[in-house]
Scaffold this motif. Structure first.
Motif, PDB file in Angstrom:
ATOM      1  N   PHE A 254       0.847  -1.202   0.000  1.00 36.87           N
ATOM      2  CA  PHE A 254       0.000   0.000   0.000  1.00 36.87           C
ATOM      3  C   PHE A 254       0.877   1.244   0.000  1.00 36.87           C
ATOM      4  CE2 PHE A 254       0.626  -1.301   4.385  1.00 36.87           C
ATOM      5  CZ  PHE A 254       0.983  -0.130   5.021  1.00 36.87           C
ATOM      6  N   ASP A 255       0.260   2.385  -0.257  1.00 41.63           N
ATOM      7  CA  ASP A 255       1.028   3.630  -0.293  1.00 41.63           C
ATOM      8  C   ASP A 255       1.423   4.055   1.113  1.00 41.63           C
ATOM      9  OD1 ASP A 255       1.033   4.614  -3.125  1.00 41.63           O
ATOM     10  OD2 ASP A 255      -1.118   4.238  -2.848  1.00 41.63           O
ATOM     11  N   LEU A 256       2.681   4.498   1.256  1.00 45.09           N
ATOM     12  CA  LEU A 256       3.145   4.949   2.573  1.00 45.09           C
ATOM     13  C   LEU A 256       2.380   6.184   3.023  1.00 45.09           C
ATOM     14  CD1 LEU A 256       5.164   4.647   4.928  1.00 45.09           C
ATOM     15  CD2 LEU A 256       6.809   5.970   3.585  1.00 45.09           C
ATOM     16  N   TYR A 257       2.067   7.044   2.066  1.00 45.06           N
ATOM     17  CA  TYR A 257       1.295   8.249   2.424  1.00 45.06           C
ATOM     18  C   TYR A 257       0.516   8.722   1.210  1.00 45.06           C
ATOM     19  CZ  TYR A 257       5.520  10.229   0.304  1.00 45.06           C
ATOM     20  OH  TYR A 257       6.568  10.489  -0.536  1.00 45.06           O
ATOM     21  N   TYR A 258      -0.482   9.562   1.476  1.00 49.01           N
ATOM     22  CA  TYR A 258      -1.206  10.245   0.407  1.00 49.01           C
ATOM     23  C   TYR A 258      -0.919  11.734   0.509  1.00 49.01           C
ATOM     24  CZ  TYR A 258      -3.699   5.910  -0.476  1.00 49.01           C
ATOM     25  OH  TYR A 258      -3.995   4.624  -0.793  1.00 49.01           O
ATOM     26  N   VAL A 259      -0.939  12.399  -0.619  1.00 54.93           N
ATOM     27  CA  VAL A 259      -0.675  13.833  -0.619  1.00 54.93           C
ATOM     28  C   VAL A 259      -1.950  14.566  -1.025  1.00 54.93           C
ATOM     29  CG1 VAL A 259       0.749  15.679  -1.608  1.00 54.93           C
ATOM     30  CG2 VAL A 259       1.722  13.397  -1.266  1.00 54.93           C
ATOM     31  N   GLU A 260      -2.292  15.564  -0.233  1.00 55.87           N
ATOM     32  CA  GLU A 260      -3.456  16.396  -0.561  1.00 55.87           C
ATOM     33  C   GLU A 260      -2.981  17.844  -0.451  1.00 55.87           C
ATOM     34  OE1 GLU A 260      -6.621  15.222  -1.278  1.00 55.87           O
ATOM     35  OE2 GLU A 260      -7.405  17.262  -1.527  1.00 55.87           O
ATOM     36  N   GLY A 261      -2.965  18.552  -1.568  1.00 54.21           N
ATOM     37  CA  GLY A 261      -2.396  19.896  -1.558  1.00 54.21           C
ATOM     38  C   GLY A 261      -0.927  19.786  -1.215  1.00 54.21           C
ATOM     39  N   GLU A 262      -0.540  20.488  -0.132  1.00 53.30           N
ATOM     40  CA  GLU A 262       0.871  20.412   0.257  1.00 53.30           C
ATOM     41  C   GLU A 262       1.076  19.490   1.447  1.00 53.30           C
ATOM     42  OE1 GLU A 262       2.574  24.282   0.643  1.00 53.30           O
ATOM     43  OE2 GLU A 262       2.501  24.540  -1.547  1.00 53.30           O
ATOM     44  N   GLU A 263      -0.006  18.844   1.867  1.00 51.26           N
ATOM     45  CA  GLU A 263       0.093  18.053   3.092  1.00 51.26           C
ATOM     46  C   GLU A 263       0.219  16.565   2.793  1.00 51.26           C
ATOM     47  OE1 GLU A 263      -2.121  18.016   7.425  1.00 51.26           O
ATOM     48  OE2 GLU A 263      -3.072  19.091   5.779  1.00 51.26           O
ATOM     49  N   LYS A 264       1.088  15.906   3.586  1.00 50.35           N
ATOM     50  CA  LYS A 264       1.250  14.454   3.461  1.00 50.35           C
ATOM     51  C   LYS A 264       0.464  13.772   4.577  1.00 50.35           C
ATOM     52  CE  LYS A 264       5.814  13.766   1.415  1.00 50.35           C
ATOM     53  NZ  LYS A 264       7.217  13.475   1.701  1.00 50.35           N
ATOM     54  N   PHE A 265      -0.266  12.741   4.219  1.00 50.40           N
ATOM     55  CA  PHE A 265      -0.996  11.962   5.222  1.00 50.40           C
ATOM     56  C   PHE A 265      -0.440  10.541   5.227  1.00 50.40           C
ATOM     57  CE2 PHE A 265      -3.715  15.389   3.888  1.00 50.40           C
ATOM     58  CZ  PHE A 265      -4.290  15.831   5.070  1.00 50.40           C
ATOM     59  N   TYR A 266       0.339  10.217   6.239  1.00 50.11           N
ATOM     60  CA  TYR A 266       0.918   8.876   6.325  1.00 50.11           C
ATOM     61  C   TYR A 266      -0.157   7.848   6.681  1.00 50.11           C
ATOM     62  CZ  TYR A 266       5.784  10.033   5.679  1.00 50.11           C
ATOM     63  OH  TYR A 266       6.975  10.403   5.126  1.00 50.11           O
ATOM     64  N   ASN A 267      -0.041   6.682   6.087  1.00 52.87           N
ATOM     65  CA  ASN A 267      -1.037   5.630   6.328  1.00 52.87           C
ATOM     66  C   ASN A 267      -0.607   4.762   7.512  1.00 52.87           C
ATOM     67  OD1 ASN A 267      -2.783   6.476   4.257  1.00 52.87           O
ATOM     68  ND2 ASN A 267      -1.391   5.579   2.748  1.00 52.87           N
ATOM     69  N   ILE A 268      -0.458   5.432   8.655  1.00 53.32           N
ATOM     70  CA  ILE A 268       0.028   4.771   9.871  1.00 53.32           C
ATOM     71  C   ILE A 268      -0.948   3.696  10.343  1.00 53.32           C
ATOM     72  CG2 ILE A 268       0.702   5.164  12.269  1.00 53.32           C
ATOM     73  CD1 ILE A 268       1.051   8.184  11.315  1.00 53.32           C
ATOM     74  N   GLU A 269      -2.245   4.044  10.268  1.00 53.60           N
ATOM     75  CA  GLU A 269      -3.244   3.094  10.765  1.00 53.60           C
ATOM     76  C   GLU A 269      -3.300   1.847   9.903  1.00 53.60           C
ATOM     77  OE1 GLU A 269      -3.952   6.362  10.395  1.00 53.60           O
ATOM     78  OE2 GLU A 269      -4.553   7.091  12.384  1.00 53.60           O
ATOM     79  N   ASN A 270      -3.151   2.024   8.591  1.00 54.05           N
ATOM     80  CA  ASN A 270      -3.193   0.843   7.730  1.00 54.05           C
ATOM     81  C   ASN A 270      -1.974  -0.042   7.966  1.00 54.05           C
ATOM     82  OD1 ASN A 270      -4.466  -0.774   5.831  1.00 54.05           O
ATOM     83  ND2 ASN A 270      -3.256   0.066   4.151  1.00 54.05           N
ATOM     84  N   MET A 271      -0.836   0.574   8.235  1.00 52.86           N
ATOM     85  CA  MET A 271       0.366  -0.201   8.555  1.00 52.86           C
ATOM     86  C   MET A 271       0.119  -1.012   9.835  1.00 52.86           C
ATOM     87  SD  MET A 271       3.470  -1.055   7.863  1.00 52.86           S
ATOM     88  CE  MET A 271       4.402   0.093   6.850  1.00 52.86           C
ATOM     89  N   ALA A 272      -0.460  -0.355  10.849  1.00 49.14           N
ATOM     90  CA  ALA A 272      -0.724  -1.034  12.121  1.00 49.14           C
ATOM     91  C   ALA A 272      -1.729  -2.165  11.911  1.00 49.14           C
ATOM     92  CB  ALA A 272      -1.255  -0.027  13.140  1.00 49.14           C
TER      93      ALA A 272
END
Lengths: 453, 209
Positions: A254-272
């Motif tokens: 899966f993707d480590l993070y998603y980018v929206e505008g200038e912000e990165k959202f890490y997929n920490i919960e999906n990793m867990a």
């Protein structure tokens, strides 16, 4: 300007047991029992600290950045000055005692003969000497704090530990999956995250019904703290790697993070969630939902199953656990915090790619940034006013990632995507009331890439 | 029979002074009589009928041994339970003796006694108390009578049933707040519990051999 709200909140826990249970691993060379904090500190000082590495994989050390090299140089300069002063002091005291009878006891703060000779030898008074030593110690703390701040500013940590979303939150798994499955509107990033989680559950449990998917996400949430604490660290490690996001996509799926505008959202919960699902992949859905199912983490999970999970994906994690004996007088030293914060600080700033989890039961957390537990909007600068309230008291079994240390030496932790100050003296205080239950351990982790992968 | 007192908010040192078994009996007696008082305001059995009427076949948690809050409930409902911890230890020795003698004399605690004591017995310290895992939905005002709307989510077969539960929660919440506030000056909170995880099952006040 920060305002102190008169109705500052005090939170206590009416129920507990949401996660880790004690499991005491190998600790220090030659010892296999609970160590006192001083043992721990001395071992660290004399480099006796060894990591449990059950699979003995060949690993390579992450290379040091220019900032790290500069930091280590700056730090060792100050450390050398401190060591030199201490050595000079020791040798002066030894020769003074030799000249004046070895067995004598003197009060160095008031003995006029000692103070006079001291001034001559050092060209400064004893008081001035102590002051300059303290100043150097304080310089060291500032250097460490600046480095840690810099590490955060220039690493994935700035995207993972944000105000209002300070690290992952196990509750997001149940919330997002349930909302998505019920067809509620979610924003673009949350929709992608929810789809990832649903797909991950279905990948591991292909026969799960829609309700099963929701229920598995609930089961994860109820025991997710140890997975999320570790996932915060793992995502931070991957985020700091040059090809971390490719590695995540390729190896973890899966993707480590998603980018929206200038912000990165890490997929920490999906990793867990993935760690959790991978651990229980051989169970039936009904077993995970059984009332007797215990899905929480313990140190032994990290040593065995979690490391297997990483090895299959080309990573390794060296680890070490230090249960702190809360009954010993050393634990009471934690009230003063000197060794506790020193060890944490030195470890976190010295070793690259290393992380510390606090695993504890019966302790207090002062709220710095409430994250998911936000009850009202407030200025985050309020953290300085926290001793007056706003404390989560007597928290049950829980694991948290240490993200820093405050000025007085208390660790800062990420929990439930909020920022909290772990009140370091609190477990020893609760131990007086509940010696069978109160516990505190530090768990040290260092990720690396397996050579040849 | 041995009893274990798990919730963190109890003052264990006082429980030990009273004795664990007697403490449990005092809790059961107080809770029973306070529930009797509440039952005069609201017919809790009728809430079950109301939930059935919404359709959706919401499964209750059937096991009455489930936990302290279920096992010793006298509200007569399969869905609604009084969820407060019963802090007998907050009462004076004199007040504890009143409960003791009402047990011995098989008398119901009178309203005046309950009204003078219920806030000390039911309320928790601080502003908020976590009734369950630390999530916003489990963060309950400490100074409130807390009810639990529980159902067994594992037995749901359709995702659409969750919407029925949301609706039931909203309506039951409004109803009990309105009715109880006519009689008592207290906050009311309705906590929803889906029986995943079963954290209360073995970690609350439980009985065991």
């Amino acid at each position: 300007m920060s305002m102190i709200n008169s109705s500052s909140k005090k939170i206590s826990l009416g129920n507990h047991d949401f996660g880790t249970s004690g499991n005491y691993g190998k600790i220090i060379k030659g010892k296999n029992t609970t160590v006192t904090f001083n043992d721990f500190y001395e071992a660290q000082q004399t480099e006796e600290l060894v990591f449990d590495d059950p699979n003995k994989n060949e690993t390579i050390e992450p290379s040091k950045s220019d900032v790290e090299i500069a930091y280590e140089r700056q730090r060792s300069e100050v450390k050398l000055k401190i060591d030199a002063l201490n050595a000079k002091y020791d040798s002066f005291v030894n020769s003074y005692l030799e000249a004046n009878g070895n067995n004598m006891e003197i009060d160095v703060t008031s003995d006029s003969k000692f103070l006079e000779e001291f001034s001559k030898a050092f060209n400064m008074s004893y008081e001035e000497f102590q002051k300059s030593l303290e100043e150097l110690q304080s310089d060291l703390r500032l250097i460490d704090a600046a480095f840690m701040a810099n590490v955060f500013k220039n690493s994935s940590a700035k995207d993972i530990f944000k105000k209002g979303a300070y690290g992952g939150n196990q509750g997001n798994v149940a919330n997002l999956v349930s909302a998505y499955m019920q067809g509620y509107n979610l924003d673009a990033v949350k929709t992608k995250q929810a789809i990832d989680m649903v797909n991950m559950i279905k990948k591991y449990f292909p026969y799960a019904t829609d309700m099963d998917v929701i229920n598995i996400s609930e089961a994860f949430t109820s025991s997710g703290c140890g997975y999320v604490a570790m996932s915060n660290a793992l995502c931070m490690f991957l985020g700091n790697m040059e090809n971390g996001s490719e590695l995540c996509k390729e190896k973890f799926g899966f993707d480590l993070y998603y980018v929206e505008g200038e912000e990165k959202f890490y997929n920490i919960e999906n990793m867990a969630l993935t760690m959790f699902l991978d651990r229980f992949k051989d169970l039936d859905t009904s077993a995970i939902l059984d009332p007797t199912f215990a899905g929480g983490t313990s140190y032994s999970y990290y040593v065995s199953e979690f490391n297997d999970f990483l090895h299959e994906r080309g990573l390794n994690c060296a680890m070490s656990r230090f249960p702190i004996d809360l009954s010993s007088t050393d634990a009471m030293d934690i009230y003063g915090l000197p060794s506790f914060s020193k060890v944490l600080q030195e470890y976190m700033t010295y070793y690259s790619g290393s992380y510390v989890l606090i695993s504890s039961e019966h302790f207090d957390l002062a709220v710095m940034d409430e994250g998911d537990l936000k009850v009202e909007s407030r200025d985050s600068a309020l953290s300085n006013a926290l001793p007056n309230g706003n404390v989560m008291q007597n928290v049950g079994g829980h694991a948290m990632l240490v993200t820093g240390i405050d000025q007085s030496g208390n660790p800062i932790v990420s929990s439930w995507s909020g920022e909290y100050r772990f009140i370091a003296e609190s477990p020893a205080r609760y131990f007086q009331q509940k010696p069978d239950e109160a516990r505190l351990a530090l768990e040290f982790f260092q990720f690396s890439i397996i050579e040849g992968e | 029979m041995k009893y274990k007192f798990y919730p963190n908010t109890y003052d264990y040192s006082k429980i030990k002074v009273i004795g664990e078994e007697e403490f449990l009996n005092l809790m059961i007696k107080y809770r029973n009589d306070f529930e009797l008082f509440l039952s005069k305001i609201i017919n809790f059995k009728s809430i079950d009928a109301f939930i059935y009427s919404l359709g959706g076949s919401i499964p209750a948690v059937n096991d009455i041994e489930y936990n302290f809050y279920h096992k010793y409930s006298s509200l007569g409902s399969n869905y609604i339970f009084l969820r407060n911890n019963i802090h007998i230890e907050n009462l004076s020795d004199e007040e504890i003796n009143v409960i003791r003698s009402s047990i011995n004399n098989k008398k119901v605690l009178d309203n005046e006694f309950l009204m003078n004591t219920y806030k000390r017995v039911l309320y928790e310290d601080g502003d908020y108390t976590m009734f369950g895992i630390p999530m916003k939905k489990n963060m309950v005002p400490s100074k409130a009578i807390v009810f639990e709307l529980s159902y067994d989510q594992k037995k749901l077969t359709q995702v659409s049933q969750l919407k029925v539960i949301d609706k039931a929660k909203e309506m039951v919440d409004n109803f009990i707040k309105e009715e109880i506030k006519k009689r008592l000056d207290t906050d009311i909170y309705l906590l929803v519990y889906n029986a995943i995880p079963d954290i209360y099952n073995s970690n609350t006040v439980v009985s065991g051999e």
